[in-house]
Design an enzyme around this catalytic site. Structure first.
Site, PDB file in Angstrom:
ATOM      1  N   TYR A 132       0.842  -1.207   0.000  1.00  0.00           N
ATOM      2  CA  TYR A 132       0.000   0.000   0.000  1.00  0.00           C
ATOM      3  C   TYR A 132       0.867   1.243   0.000  1.00  0.00           C
ATOM      4  O   TYR A 132       1.842   1.323   0.739  1.00  0.00           O
ATOM      5  CB  TYR A 132      -0.916   0.024   1.244  1.00  0.00           C
TER       6      TYR A 132
ATOM      7  N   GLU B   7      -0.677   4.797  -0.596  1.00  0.00           N
ATOM      8  CA  GLU B   7      -1.530   5.958  -0.883  1.00  0.00           C
ATOM      9  C   GLU B   7      -0.735   7.246  -0.783  1.00  0.00           C
ATOM     10  O   GLU B   7       0.066   7.418   0.149  1.00  0.00           O
ATOM     11  CB  GLU B   7      -2.698   6.018   0.105  1.00  0.00           C
TER      12      GLU B   7
ATOM     13  N   ASP C 165      -6.885  12.863 -25.593  1.00  0.00           N
ATOM     14  CA  ASP C 165      -6.832  11.479 -25.119  1.00  0.00           C
ATOM     15  C   ASP C 165      -6.147  10.670 -26.214  1.00  0.00           C
ATOM     16  O   ASP C 165      -6.768  10.327 -27.227  1.00  0.00           O
ATOM     17  CB  ASP C 165      -8.261  10.983 -24.859  1.00  0.00           C
TER      18      ASP C 165
ATOM     19  N   THR D 137      -3.832   5.548 -22.228  1.00  0.00           N
ATOM     20  CA  THR D 137      -3.666   4.219 -21.654  1.00  0.00           C
ATOM     21  C   THR D 137      -2.239   3.795 -21.949  1.00  0.00           C
ATOM     22  O   THR D 137      -1.580   4.349 -22.841  1.00  0.00           O
ATOM     23  CB  THR D 137      -4.637   3.202 -22.282  1.00  0.00           C
TER      24      THR D 137
ATOM     25  N   LYS E  48      -1.998   0.026 -25.105  1.00  0.00           N
ATOM     26  CA  LYS E  48      -2.339  -0.099 -26.531  1.00  0.00           C
ATOM     27  C   LYS E  48      -1.042   0.004 -27.336  1.00  0.00           C
ATOM     28  O   LYS E  48      -0.181  -0.845 -27.168  1.00  0.00           O
ATOM     29  CB  LYS E  48      -3.391   0.946 -26.885  1.00  0.00           C
TER      30      LYS E  48
ATOM     31  N   ARG F  56      -1.821  -2.984 -18.706  1.00  0.00           N
ATOM     32  CA  ARG F  56      -3.038  -2.175 -18.588  1.00  0.00           C
ATOM     33  C   ARG F  56      -2.740  -1.078 -17.568  1.00  0.00           C
ATOM     34  O   ARG F  56      -2.129  -1.332 -16.530  1.00  0.00           O
ATOM     35  CB  ARG F  56      -4.207  -3.020 -18.083  1.00  0.00           C
TER      36      ARG F  56
HETATM   37  C1  LIG Z   1      -9.520   6.849 -26.554  1.00  0.00           C
HETATM   38  C2  LIG Z   1      -9.697   5.966 -25.347  1.00  0.00           C
HETATM   39  N1  LIG Z   1      -9.755   6.532 -24.133  1.00  0.00           N
HETATM   40  C3  LIG Z   1      -9.930   5.802 -23.017  1.00  0.00           C
HETATM   41  C4  LIG Z   1     -10.040   4.430 -23.091  1.00  0.00           C
HETATM   42  C5  LIG Z   1     -10.338   3.689 -21.834  1.00  0.00           C
HETATM   43  O1  LIG Z   1      -9.386   2.830 -21.428  1.00  0.00           O
HETATM   44  P1  LIG Z   1      -9.724   1.630 -20.410  1.00  0.00           P
HETATM   45  O2  LIG Z   1     -10.438   0.592 -21.217  1.00  0.00           O
HETATM   46  O3  LIG Z   1      -8.369   1.242 -19.960  1.00  0.00           O
HETATM   47  O4  LIG Z   1     -10.564   2.179 -19.317  1.00  0.00           O
HETATM   48  C6  LIG Z   1      -9.967   3.791 -24.325  1.00  0.00           C
HETATM   49  C7  LIG Z   1     -10.082   2.326 -24.397  1.00  0.00           C
HETATM   50  O5  LIG Z   1     -10.374   1.726 -25.371  1.00  0.00           O
HETATM   51  C8  LIG Z   1      -9.800   4.588 -25.494  1.00  0.00           C
HETATM   52  O6  LIG Z   1      -9.775   4.028 -26.711  1.00  0.00           O
END
Ligand SMILES: Cc1ncc(COP(=O)(O)O)c(C=O)c1O
Length: 430
Positions: A53, A55, A198, A224, A227, A233
């Site tokens: 842990y 935090e 994003d 993320t 990918k 993950r």
């Molecule tokens: C553009 C985008 N943002 C956020 C996410 C969310 O990721 P997670 O599935 O890890 O929550 C994804 C997942 O496919 C994504 O394609």
């Protein structure tokens, strides 16, 4: 035998893991949000760090015994900052959706207006879908693409001027073209909105120089790590500026974004960080900083454009006519089948894709008109242009004979023969 302790402790789970490995070895995964991590990343994930842990943030923890965890998290942060060219990185978000949730919490009050790309035109759930937290707790509005699937920046600008969002989101989950971050930043600025980029899907391409970077344009960047970045993950939030560690919630200004983000992640939304995941992110970031990774990122795009050209030459209809990045969306109704039927036929042929809506889709999301597929995972396995052209043949044959069991079985044996030449985890081969 792999994972001997798991076998001894839980043969049922062990058996399923081994079957999943066999499934991956025998087929070709073309789901563009998936990848094959290195075994080094997998080993980091399986370490004893999971037990701790911690935090808080490095040197500001609510638990003792964090001297090594601090060093791990700092390494991950430093590597993220250097790789993307930013001055602040939060590496604690459990995954992409919580990372986006943290940005909303940091920058908005509930009920304030967000403008993001609609899910059915290539956006993500967290960019304002009505049944997602983003659409439930915020006044989430969506822009779309034109009928051919391109983002129409003039239309986004007109909509932003009309609805005046506090947060504008760019970044996609099923969009085959380059994002114009500079244009999105200009739109955000014109309406005094924060801009979130994003880059979950394209982060690996960005660090490889195979897609423009949002740094210098977006106020906040989320990604993320699992990918195109080829990590575990997880997710990261990147921005410029430095956190000030204020005692009370800071004002929502651009200068305060690093502090606002850190407070939103912890204690706003999360408890203890997943330290095994943080370590694995650090490992992936080290790998992403290599010359080999740059080559890898460019090869993803070369493989995708090769696949797009091969399918188009056979008469397949790709949304926007092709791809600039790692993925494409195909309208399969032109072949007389639905997205679900295409997904099933390709699955029987050993090729994993996912069904997907197309712009102005007349069909329902559960059985839409298209499929989405891409090249990150197969590029990690070492497939290059000749193999991708071979795959295009197999895909086309399967899509044009979706109910011919003998034909699909024949394609599957060819796909398996190809897949076995490129094991996903060579180090784990017996
Ligand atoms: C553009 C985008 N943002 C956020 C996410 C969310 O990721 P997670 O599935 O890890 O929550 C994804 C997942 O496919 C994504 O394609």
């Amino acid at each position: 035998m792999l994972y001997p302790h798991l076998l001894a402790g839980d043969p049922e789970i062990h058996g399923l893991v081994i079957q999943e490995l066999a499934r991956r070895r025998a087929g070709i995964d073309m789901i563009p949000s998936e990848n094959v991590t290195s075994v080094a990343v997998i080993e980091a994930l399986g370490t004893i760090l999971t037990d701790k842990y911690s935090e808080g943030y490095p040197h500001k923890r609510y638990y003792g015994g964090n001297e090594y965890i601090d060093q791990i998290e700092i390494l991950a942060e430093e590597r993220a900052k250097a790789l993307f060219g930013v001055t602040h990185a939060n590496v604690q978000p459990y995954s992409g959706s919580p990372a986006n949730q943290a940005v909303y919490m940091a920058l908005l009050n509930p009920g304030e207006t967000v403008l993001g790309l609609s899910l059915s035109y290539g956006g993500h759930l967290t960019h304002g879908l009505k049944v997602n937290f983003s659409g439930i707790y915020y006044n989430a509005l969506n822009y779309t693409t034109n009928a051919e699937g391109w983002i129409d920046y003039d239309a986004v600008e007109a909509q932003a001027k009309e609805v005046r969002p506090k947060l504008l989101i760019c970044g996609t989950t099923a969009y085959p073209r380059t994002i114009d971050f500079a244009r999105m930043a200009a739109i955000a600025k014109s309406v005094d909105a924060f801009l979130l980029a994003d880059i979950s899907h394209i982060a690996g391409l960005v660090v490889a120089g195979a897609h423009p970077s949002p740094v210098g344009h977006a106020d906040v960047i989320t990604t993320t790590t699992h990918k195109t970045l080829r990590g575990p993950r997880g997710a990261m939030i990147l921005c410029n500026g430095l956190p000030s560690n204020p005692l009370k919630a800071p004002e929502r200004t651009r200068e305060n974004i690093p502090s606002l983000i850190d407070r939103a992640v912890f204690p706003g939304l999360q408890g203890g960080p997943h330290n095994h995941q943080t370590a694995a992110i650090a490992v992936a970031l080290k790998n992403a900083a290599t010359e080999e990774f740059k080559t890898y990122g460019h090869q993803i795009v070369k493989n995708a454009t090769t696949l797009a050209a091969a399918l188009t030459s056979k008469g397949c209809r790709l949304i926007t006519g092709g791809t600039d990045n790692h993925l494409m969306v195909m309208d399969v109704t032109a072949l007389g089948i639905s997205g679900s039927e295409a997904d099933v036929a390709l699955g029987k042929a050993g090729i994993t894709v996912n069904k997907n809506t197309i712009p102005n889709d007349p069909r329902k999301p559960f059985d839409p008109s298209g499929i989405r597929f891409g090249t990150p995972a197969l590029t990690s396995r070492g497939l290059k242009e000749p193999e991708v052209e071979e795959l295009a043949e197999y895909m086309y044959s399967a899509l044009t004979h979706p109910t011919d069991a003998a034909m699909l079985a024949d394609i599957q044996s060819k796909v398996t023969a190809l897949a076995q030449k490129f094991p996903p985890y060579p180090e784990l081969e017996a």
